[in-house]
Design a protein around this motif. Structure first.
Motif, PDB file in Angstrom:
ATOM      1  N   GLU A 130      11.638  60.472 -36.008  1.00  0.00           N
ATOM      2  CA  GLU A 130      11.520  61.196 -37.259  1.00  0.00           C
ATOM      3  C   GLU A 130      13.006  61.167 -38.108  1.00  0.00           C
ATOM      4  OE1 GLU A 130       9.153  64.681 -40.068  1.00  0.00           O
ATOM      5  OE2 GLU A 130       9.181  64.487 -37.783  1.00  0.00           O
ATOM      6  N   GLU A 131      13.885  62.048 -37.388  1.00  0.00           N
ATOM      7  CA  GLU A 131      15.169  62.306 -38.117  1.00  0.00           C
ATOM      8  C   GLU A 131      16.009  60.958 -38.303  1.00  0.00           C
ATOM      9  OE1 GLU A 131      14.020  65.812 -35.194  1.00  0.00           O
ATOM     10  OE2 GLU A 131      13.620  63.458 -35.082  1.00  0.00           O
ATOM     11  N   THR A 132      15.941  60.142 -37.826  1.00  0.00           N
ATOM     12  CA  THR A 132      16.745  58.874 -37.893  1.00  0.00           C
ATOM     13  C   THR A 132      16.183  57.686 -38.432  1.00  0.00           C
ATOM     14  OG1 THR A 132      18.439  57.636 -36.483  1.00  0.00           O
ATOM     15  CG2 THR A 132      16.161  57.353 -35.915  1.00  0.00           C
ATOM     16  N   GLN A 133      14.852  57.921 -38.991  1.00  0.00           N
ATOM     17  CA  GLN A 133      14.382  56.878 -39.847  1.00  0.00           C
ATOM     18  C   GLN A 133      14.999  56.260 -41.010  1.00  0.00           C
ATOM     19  OE1 GLN A 133      11.743  54.716 -38.630  1.00  0.00           O
ATOM     20  NE2 GLN A 133      12.423  53.321 -40.454  1.00  0.00           N
ATOM     21  N   PRO A 134      15.550  57.510 -41.752  1.00  0.00           N
ATOM     22  CA  PRO A 134      16.305  57.214 -42.956  1.00  0.00           C
ATOM     23  C   PRO A 134      17.516  56.297 -42.839  1.00  0.00           C
ATOM     24  CG  PRO A 134      15.660  59.520 -42.960  1.00  0.00           C
ATOM     25  CD  PRO A 134      15.246  59.105 -41.509  1.00  0.00           C
ATOM     26  N   TYR A 135      17.963  56.546 -41.655  1.00  0.00           N
ATOM     27  CA  TYR A 135      19.460  55.706 -41.126  1.00  0.00           C
ATOM     28  C   TYR A 135      18.743  54.355 -40.926  1.00  0.00           C
ATOM     29  CZ  TYR A 135      21.753  60.290 -40.423  1.00  0.00           C
ATOM     30  OH  TYR A 135      22.052  61.530 -40.824  1.00  0.00           O
ATOM     31  N   ILE A 136      17.902  54.245 -40.081  1.00  0.00           N
ATOM     32  CA  ILE A 136      17.359  52.821 -40.021  1.00  0.00           C
ATOM     33  C   ILE A 136      17.167  52.056 -41.487  1.00  0.00           C
ATOM     34  CG2 ILE A 136      15.623  51.677 -39.017  1.00  0.00           C
ATOM     35  CD1 ILE A 136      15.142  53.781 -36.860  1.00  0.00           C
ATOM     36  N   ASP A 137      16.187  52.834 -42.277  1.00  0.00           N
ATOM     37  CA  ASP A 137      16.103  52.202 -43.618  1.00  0.00           C
ATOM     38  C   ASP A 137      17.374  51.641 -44.286  1.00  0.00           C
ATOM     39  OD1 ASP A 137      13.341  52.512 -42.981  1.00  0.00           O
ATOM     40  OD2 ASP A 137      13.121  54.477 -44.142  1.00  0.00           O
ATOM     41  N   TRP A 138      18.266  52.761 -44.430  1.00  0.00           N
ATOM     42  CA  TRP A 138      19.299  52.376 -44.951  1.00  0.00           C
ATOM     43  C   TRP A 138      20.247  51.417 -44.472  1.00  0.00           C
ATOM     44  CZ3 TRP A 138      24.665  52.623 -42.998  1.00  0.00           C
ATOM     45  CH2 TRP A 138      25.705  52.639 -44.028  1.00  0.00           C
ATOM     46  N   PHE A 139      20.260  51.248 -43.113  1.00  0.00           N
ATOM     47  CA  PHE A 139      21.077  50.075 -42.399  1.00  0.00           C
ATOM     48  C   PHE A 139      20.608  48.797 -42.835  1.00  0.00           C
ATOM     49  CE2 PHE A 139      21.896  47.051 -39.108  1.00  0.00           C
ATOM     50  CZ  PHE A 139      23.125  47.167 -38.771  1.00  0.00           C
ATOM     51  N   VAL A 140      18.852  48.679 -42.685  1.00  0.00           N
ATOM     52  CA  VAL A 140      18.325  47.548 -43.400  1.00  0.00           C
ATOM     53  C   VAL A 140      18.733  47.193 -44.543  1.00  0.00           C
ATOM     54  CG1 VAL A 140      16.088  46.266 -43.470  1.00  0.00           C
ATOM     55  CG2 VAL A 140      16.447  47.811 -41.468  1.00  0.00           C
ATOM     56  N   LYS A 141      18.683  48.052 -45.673  1.00  0.00           N
ATOM     57  CA  LYS A 141      18.790  47.660 -46.986  1.00  0.00           C
ATOM     58  C   LYS A 141      20.435  47.492 -47.211  1.00  0.00           C
ATOM     59  CE  LYS A 141      18.376  49.531 -51.649  1.00  0.00           C
ATOM     60  NZ  LYS A 141      17.787  50.740 -52.247  1.00  0.00           N
ATOM     61  N   GLU A 142      21.319  48.299 -46.732  1.00  0.00           N
ATOM     62  CA  GLU A 142      22.671  48.127 -47.282  1.00  0.00           C
ATOM     63  C   GLU A 142      23.618  47.464 -46.140  1.00  0.00           C
ATOM     64  OE1 GLU A 142      23.654  49.145 -49.978  1.00  0.00           O
ATOM     65  OE2 GLU A 142      21.801  50.208 -50.734  1.00  0.00           O
ATOM     66  N   ARG A 143      23.456  47.672 -44.957  1.00  0.00           N
ATOM     67  CA  ARG A 143      24.306  46.961 -44.078  1.00  0.00           C
ATOM     68  C   ARG A 143      24.137  45.735 -43.316  1.00  0.00           C
ATOM     69  NH1 ARG A 143      29.173  48.051 -44.551  1.00  0.00           N
ATOM     70  NH2 ARG A 143      29.552  48.077 -42.312  1.00  0.00           N
ATOM     71  N   LEU A 144      22.631  45.687 -42.839  1.00  0.00           N
ATOM     72  CA  LEU A 144      22.195  44.450 -42.425  1.00  0.00           C
ATOM     73  C   LEU A 144      22.720  43.034 -43.149  1.00  0.00           C
ATOM     74  CD1 LEU A 144      20.882  43.253 -39.744  1.00  0.00           C
ATOM     75  CD2 LEU A 144      18.744  43.371 -41.096  1.00  0.00           C
ATOM     76  N   GLU A 188      27.127  49.461 -34.511  1.00  0.00           N
ATOM     77  CA  GLU A 188      26.715  50.320 -35.876  1.00  0.00           C
ATOM     78  C   GLU A 188      25.104  49.944 -35.946  1.00  0.00           C
ATOM     79  OE1 GLU A 188      26.946  49.300 -40.642  1.00  0.00           O
ATOM     80  OE2 GLU A 188      28.811  49.541 -39.550  1.00  0.00           O
ATOM     81  N   GLY A 189      24.666  49.138 -35.399  1.00  0.00           N
ATOM     82  CA  GLY A 189      23.243  48.629 -35.427  1.00  0.00           C
ATOM     83  C   GLY A 189      22.454  49.629 -34.522  1.00  0.00           C
ATOM     84  N   ARG A 190      23.338  49.924 -33.461  1.00  0.00           N
ATOM     85  CA  ARG A 190      22.592  50.878 -32.492  1.00  0.00           C
ATOM     86  C   ARG A 190      22.713  52.409 -32.951  1.00  0.00           C
ATOM     87  NH1 ARG A 190      24.287  55.023 -29.621  1.00  0.00           N
ATOM     88  NH2 ARG A 190      23.288  55.592 -27.754  1.00  0.00           N
ATOM     89  N   LEU A 191      23.823  52.659 -33.799  1.00  0.00           N
ATOM     90  CA  LEU A 191      23.593  53.942 -34.315  1.00  0.00           C
ATOM     91  C   LEU A 191      22.777  54.368 -35.001  1.00  0.00           C
ATOM     92  CD1 LEU A 191      27.303  54.788 -34.702  1.00  0.00           C
ATOM     93  CD2 LEU A 191      26.101  55.798 -32.990  1.00  0.00           C
ATOM     94  N   ALA A 192      22.151  53.524 -35.888  1.00  0.00           N
ATOM     95  CA  ALA A 192      21.233  53.772 -36.891  1.00  0.00           C
ATOM     96  C   ALA A 192      19.759  54.289 -36.184  1.00  0.00           C
ATOM     97  CB  ALA A 192      20.694  52.364 -37.677  1.00  0.00           C
ATOM     98  N   PHE A 193      19.721  53.893 -34.892  1.00  0.00           N
ATOM     99  CA  PHE A 193      18.746  54.627 -34.002  1.00  0.00           C
ATOM    100  C   PHE A 193      19.017  55.728 -33.400  1.00  0.00           C
ATOM    101  CE2 PHE A 193      17.430  50.070 -34.572  1.00  0.00           C
ATOM    102  CZ  PHE A 193      16.290  49.941 -34.693  1.00  0.00           C
TER     103      PHE A 193
END
Length: 231
Positions: A127-141, A108-113
């Motif tokens: 650029e396209e995947t940065q929102p997924y990274i931000d969401w992962f850090v806030k909600e999933r990590l 799951e952590g890989r997919l955010a990138f």
């Protein structure tokens, strides 16, 4: 007996093979990585040029005519081979649970990138995947790290290993998982004040003599920790 081989991309990143390497390093068992190029690895494995029982993706563990893929399965198998298993039957199954959960976290952590193209390069979709990274850090990590904090706390109040009094393959998998997390989500990991036991565990494991020597070796220098894959 034939020598142990890890078939993986000859590339400047740790990747999934690092989970396997750490078991060999901690056990003090020699291994080689014979693949010379990325293309050779893909061609050999994905076109079934190894023969024998089919394998699909690297890393592949090879010893003579025996081949095995799926990182979590390889880790469990080597844990059995090298005596890196919990002692009781119940804890062996619980270790299997934690091992599977670790690799779910990594996936799951890989997919955010890779939010746009999940098998494409991160560098082609930053650029396209940065929102997924931000969401992962806030909600999933936090969910993942808090769970592993509880797993660790369940044994010796979090001051030793995941199971019992001796290191197991699961401890090594958790170590690599945490190293990948720190490298890929540095700010999120550093600010995670809710998992002090995990951070202390990581430091203890990295200081184990064989692992500390490995991290200073040329073997590790060839495959440093990646910063956009959790691996």
């Amino acid at each position: 007996m034939a020598d142990w081989e890890i078939l993986y991309y000859n590339a400047p990143f740790a990747g999934r093979a690092e989970f396997v390497r750490l078991i060999f390093e901690e056990a003090g068992v020699p291994y080689t990585e014979p693949m010379k190029t990325y293309e050779e690895t893909r061609d050999t494995i994905m076109n079934n040029k190894l023969g024998g029982f089919p394998v699909m993706f690297p890393p592949v563990l090879k010893r003579g005519d025996f081949h095995l893929c799926q990182t979590s399965v390889i880790c469990k198998y080597l844990g059995e081979q090298f005596g890196l298993m919990p002692k009781s039957e119940e804890e062996k199954w619980q270790a299997d649970q934690v091992n599977a959960t670790i690799h779910d976290f990594v996936a799951e952590g890989r997919l955010a990138f890779h939010g746009k193209h999940w098998v494409g390069s991160y560098h082609d979709q930053k650029e396209e995947t940065q929102p997924y990274i931000d969401w992962f850090v806030k909600e999933r990590l936090p969910k993942w790290l808090k769970h592993f904090e509880l797993v660790l706390k369940n044994n010796n109040d979090g001051n030793g290993f995941c199971f019992g009094e001796e290191v197991t393959y699961v401890d090594l998998a958790l170590l690599q998982c945490l190293r990948g997390c720190e490298a890929s989500y540095k700010k999120g990991f550093e600010s995670a004040d809710y998992c002090p036991l995990l951070k202390a565990f990581k430091a203890r494991m990295e200081a184990r003599p064989k692992l500390a020597a490995y991290y200073k070796s040329e073997r590790y220098a060839k495959h440093p920790q990646d910063t956009n894959s959790m691996m």
